[in-house]
Each structure stands twice: as structure tokens, then as C-alpha cells.
Design a protein around this motif. Structure first.
Motif, PDB file in Angstrom:
ATOM      1  N   MET A   1      38.891  43.425  -0.880  1.00 29.75           N
ATOM      2  CA  MET A   1      38.266  43.752   0.404  1.00 29.75           C
ATOM      3  C   MET A   1      37.447  42.565   0.872  1.00 29.75           C
ATOM      4  N   THR A   2      37.733  42.106   2.047  1.00 28.34           N
ATOM      5  CA  THR A   2      37.020  40.945   2.586  1.00 28.34           C
ATOM      6  C   THR A   2      35.873  41.400   3.467  1.00 28.34           C
ATOM      7  N   THR A   3      34.826  40.657   3.434  1.00 25.89           N
ATOM      8  CA  THR A   3      33.658  40.974   4.257  1.00 25.89           C
ATOM      9  C   THR A   3      33.605  40.002   5.424  1.00 25.89           C
ATOM     10  N   ALA A   4      33.170  40.527   6.561  1.00 28.74           N
ATOM     11  CA  ALA A   4      33.076  39.682   7.763  1.00 28.74           C
ATOM     12  C   ALA A   4      31.896  38.742   7.641  1.00 28.74           C
ATOM     13  N   ASN A   5      32.030  37.619   8.237  1.00 29.71           N
ATOM     14  CA  ASN A   5      30.958  36.631   8.237  1.00 29.71           C
ATOM     15  C   ASN A   5      29.882  37.061   9.238  1.00 29.71           C
ATOM     16  N   THR A   6      28.740  37.499   8.711  1.00 29.65           N
ATOM     17  CA  THR A   6      27.664  38.009   9.568  1.00 29.65           C
ATOM     18  C   THR A   6      26.538  37.007   9.759  1.00 29.65           C
ATOM     19  N   SER A   7      26.747  35.767   9.326  1.00 27.27           N
ATOM     20  CA  SER A   7      25.684  34.760   9.483  1.00 27.27           C
ATOM     21  C   SER A   7      25.457  34.486  10.957  1.00 27.27           C
ATOM     22  N   PRO A   8      24.180  34.368  11.366  1.00 25.54           N
ATOM     23  CA  PRO A   8      23.873  34.157  12.787  1.00 25.54           C
ATOM     24  C   PRO A   8      24.405  32.812  13.257  1.00 25.54           C
ATOM     25  N   PRO A   9      24.855  32.752  14.496  1.00 23.44           N
ATOM     26  CA  PRO A   9      25.371  31.481  15.013  1.00 23.44           C
ATOM     27  C   PRO A   9      24.278  30.426  15.076  1.00 23.44           C
ATOM     28  N   GLN A  10      24.663  29.219  14.830  1.00 22.22           N
ATOM     29  CA  GLN A  10      23.699  28.124  14.877  1.00 22.22           C
ATOM     30  C   GLN A  10      23.292  27.844  16.316  1.00 22.22           C
ATOM     31  N   LYS A  11      22.001  27.618  16.506  1.00 15.15           N
ATOM     32  CA  LYS A  11      21.468  27.337  17.840  1.00 15.15           C
ATOM     33  C   LYS A  11      21.783  25.889  18.225  1.00 15.15           C
ATOM     34  N   GLN A  12      22.456  25.741  19.337  1.00 14.89           N
ATOM     35  CA  GLN A  12      22.837  24.404  19.789  1.00 14.89           C
ATOM     36  C   GLN A  12      21.653  23.743  20.482  1.00 14.89           C
ATOM     37  N   SER A  13      21.303  22.567  20.031  1.00 13.59           N
ATOM     38  CA  SER A  13      20.171  21.857  20.625  1.00 13.59           C
ATOM     39  C   SER A  13      20.586  21.216  21.940  1.00 13.59           C
ATOM     40  N   ARG A  14      19.643  21.190  22.877  1.00 13.94           N
ATOM     41  CA  ARG A  14      19.915  20.580  24.173  1.00 13.94           C
ATOM     42  C   ARG A  14      19.786  19.068  24.068  1.00 13.94           C
ATOM     43  N   ARG A  15      20.653  18.360  24.748  1.00 19.85           N
ATOM     44  CA  ARG A  15      20.663  16.903  24.651  1.00 19.85           C
ATOM     45  C   ARG A  15      19.535  16.299  25.486  1.00 19.85           C
ATOM     46  N   ILE A  16      19.092  15.107  25.067  1.00 21.31           N
ATOM     47  CA  ILE A  16      18.064  14.370  25.786  1.00 21.31           C
ATOM     48  C   ILE A  16      18.697  13.694  26.999  1.00 21.31           C
ATOM     49  N   ILE A  17      18.170  13.973  28.186  1.00 26.54           N
ATOM     50  CA  ILE A  17      18.693  13.329  29.392  1.00 26.54           C
ATOM     51  C   ILE A  17      17.675  12.373  30.005  1.00 26.54           C
ATOM     52  N   MET A 202      12.158  16.600  33.319  1.00 25.09           N
ATOM     53  CA  MET A 202      11.336  15.408  33.425  1.00 25.09           C
ATOM     54  C   MET A 202      10.057  15.535  32.596  1.00 25.09           C
ATOM     55  N   VAL A 203       9.769  16.750  32.125  1.00 29.08           N
ATOM     56  CA  VAL A 203       8.630  16.987  31.233  1.00 29.08           C
ATOM     57  C   VAL A 203       9.094  17.019  29.784  1.00 29.08           C
ATOM     58  N   THR A 204      10.130  17.786  29.521  1.00 25.68           N
ATOM     59  CA  THR A 204      10.614  17.952  28.143  1.00 25.68           C
ATOM     60  C   THR A 204      11.626  16.877  27.744  1.00 25.68           C
ATOM     61  N   GLY A 205      12.328  16.333  28.721  1.00 28.41           N
ATOM     62  CA  GLY A 205      13.359  15.334  28.444  1.00 28.41           C
ATOM     63  C   GLY A 205      14.724  15.920  28.177  1.00 28.41           C
ATOM     64  N   ARG A 206      14.797  17.247  27.969  1.00 21.65           N
ATOM     65  CA  ARG A 206      16.058  17.890  27.602  1.00 21.65           C
ATOM     66  C   ARG A 206      16.704  18.568  28.804  1.00 21.65           C
ATOM     67  N   GLU A 207      18.017  18.683  28.744  1.00 24.14           N
ATOM     68  CA  GLU A 207      18.751  19.302  29.839  1.00 24.14           C
ATOM     69  C   GLU A 207      18.423  20.780  29.935  1.00 24.14           C
ATOM     70  N   PRO A 208      18.530  21.363  31.149  1.00 26.82           N
ATOM     71  CA  PRO A 208      18.256  22.798  31.306  1.00 26.82           C
ATOM     72  C   PRO A 208      19.236  23.636  30.510  1.00 26.82           C
ATOM     73  N   LYS A 209      18.859  24.890  30.267  1.00 29.01           N
ATOM     74  CA  LYS A 209      19.718  25.790  29.489  1.00 29.01           C
ATOM     75  C   LYS A 209      21.044  26.029  30.186  1.00 29.01           C
ATOM     76  N   HIS A 210      21.011  26.172  31.528  1.00 28.44           N
ATOM     77  CA  HIS A 210      22.281  26.392  32.223  1.00 28.44           C
ATOM     78  C   HIS A 210      23.166  25.168  32.137  1.00 28.44           C
ATOM     79  N   GLY A 211      22.523  23.982  32.054  1.00 30.60           N
ATOM     80  CA  GLY A 211      23.296  22.757  31.883  1.00 30.60           C
ATOM     81  C   GLY A 211      23.955  22.711  30.523  1.00 30.60           C
ATOM     82  N   LEU A 212      23.231  23.271  29.510  1.00 33.57           N
ATOM     83  CA  LEU A 212      23.778  23.326  28.156  1.00 33.57           C
ATOM     84  C   LEU A 212      25.003  24.222  28.101  1.00 33.57           C
ATOM     85  N   LYS A 213      24.937  25.366  28.797  1.00 34.93           N
ATOM     86  CA  LYS A 213      26.079  26.279  28.799  1.00 34.93           C
ATOM     87  C   LYS A 213      27.288  25.628  29.457  1.00 34.93           C
TER      88      LYS A 213
END
Length: 223
Positions: A1-17, A202-213
Motif C-alpha cells: 500500500m502506497t501512501t500519498a506524498n503529503t509534504s507541504p509545497p515549498q514556498k517559492q521565493s520572489r526574485r530581486i528586481i 522599490m522598498v522590498t526589492g522583490r517582485e509583487p506576488k502577482h508578478g511571481l504567479k
């Protein structure tokens, strides 16, 4: 019997722009320019070039001597900070990557879209209108510093004054260059209001979340 992989997905970091140095020099330049413009208007009011003066609430320094002190202090901050930004821009390739190439066809297309309020924006990428504006304000910055030095030290820098065609002409060039910078700031703020998602990066240096998606979905489509 195989068990499903229930590990949480890794959070993708936003790139520096926007690198830290670009953000730091940007906000220091913004502070210095506001101080210089407002104190400059107080200096202008003491000896107007044209048939108008600026309202007291829009000036800095309180009186001519105080305004000159503010103006000179902000000038050195703008000069040193500007030189650091220019050195990074040329030596680090920032100008080449973000401001070039600048083609007439691209400029006309983006200008038309901007006037119709249909200009698209992608985080970390400047359109042709933005490229032209940033290049123009850099040139205006050099012009306002050179003309400012010539009217600050007209005897010691008489050759620079002569290059402008005299002290009175240098004052007018300084005022016009300042007006151009104020115009750039006004348009810049208007664009931020139209696309407010550009402010936080321009404050954080990282792209917006919608840009990440969007960035992630593009990667999935290419995969």
C-alpha cells in the motif's frame, strides 16, 4: 500500500528586481530633490526671475539664509549619491540592461498606449517611455548641478558661467532644469498611482506576488 506524498509545497521565493543600492540611492535622491526644490523656491522668491512667486507652504528654510543652508546641504547629498548611482549604472551595467535599447518605434508605440491608459507594466522591466524619462532626468540632473555650481561660485567657476552664456542665463537654465525635474517627479508619482504595485518592490526589492504567479505560470508553459 502506497501512501500519498503529503509534504507541504515549498514556498517559492520572489526574485530581486531592484538591488539594494538602486533602492537606497533612489530614496536618498528623492529626499534630496524635495529639499532642493523647496529650498530653491525660497531662494527664488527672494529674487524672482518671472512675474510670480511660490507659496510659502511650498518652500523650505524660512528665509533666504536658511534656504541657502538647506539647499547646499541637499546639493552635496544629491551630488555624492548621484555619483554613486551613476558609477553603478555605468560600471554595473544597470543603464545598459534597463535603459537600452531605446528605439523610436518602441517609444511611439508605448507613448500611444500610455495616452490611451493601456500601457502594460511588467515588474523589473522599463518600457520605452520610462527609459526615455529616466535618461532625460539624468541629463537634467547633470544640467541642474552644473548650472547650480556656476551661480553658487560665479567668480571661482567663471569658465563654467561663460559656458552657460553668463550668470543670468545660468539662473534661467537652472530654473528650467529644476522645472523639468519637478515635471518628471509629477509624472512618476502619477504612474505610481495608476500602477500602485510598483511602489512596494522599490522598498522590498522583490517582485509583487502577482508578478511571481505570472512568472511561475510562464515557466510551466515553457516546461
Amino acid at each position: 500500500m502506497t501512501t500519498a506524498n503529503t509534504s507541504p509545497p515549498q514556498k517559492q521565493s520572489r526574485r530581486i528586481i531592484h538591488p539594494l543600492l538602486v533602492r537606497a540611492t533612489h530614496w536618498l535622491n528623492a529626499f534630496a530633490i524635495v529639499c532642493m526644490v523647496m529650498s530653491g523656491w525660497e531662494i527664488y522668491n527672494a529674487s524672482p526671475l518671472f512675474a510670480f512667486t511660490f507659496p510659502k507652504w511650498a518652500t523650505l528654510g524660512g528665509w533666504l539664509g536658511g534656504a541657502i543652508a538647506w539647499h547646499l546641504a541637499a546639493m552635496w547629498l544629491l551630488l555624492v549619491n548621484g555619483l554613486i548611482y551613476l558609477a553603478y549604472g555605468f560600471l554595473g551595467g544597470h543603464f545598459r540592461r534597463h535603459f537600452l535599447p531605446l528605439r523610436v518605434a518602441d517609444l511611439l508605440r508605448d507613448l500611444k498606449d500610455a495616452l490611451r491608459f493601456k500601457l502594460t507594466h511588467q515588474a523589473g522591466i522599463y518600457n520605452a517611455v520610462q527609459r526615455l524619462m529616466y535618461m532625460a532626468v539624468l541629463l537634467l540632473g547633470v544640467l541642474v548641478v552644473a548650472s547650480g555650481l556656476s551661480i553658487w561660485k560665479p567668480v571661482q567657476l567663471d569658465s563654467l558661467v561663460d559656458l552657460f552664456g553668463g550668470y543670468d542665463v545660468a539662473r534661467r537654465v537652472h530654473f528650467i532644469a529644476m522645472a523639468g525635474i519637478v515635471g518628471f517627479v509629477a509624472i512618476h508619482l502619477a504612474l505610481v498611482l495608476i500602477v500602485p504595485s510598483t511602489l512596494l518592490p522599490m522598498v522590498t526589492g522583490r517582485e509583487p506576488k502577482h508578478g511571481l504567479k505570472q512568472h511561475g505560470s510562464n515557466q510551466e508553459q515553457q516546461a
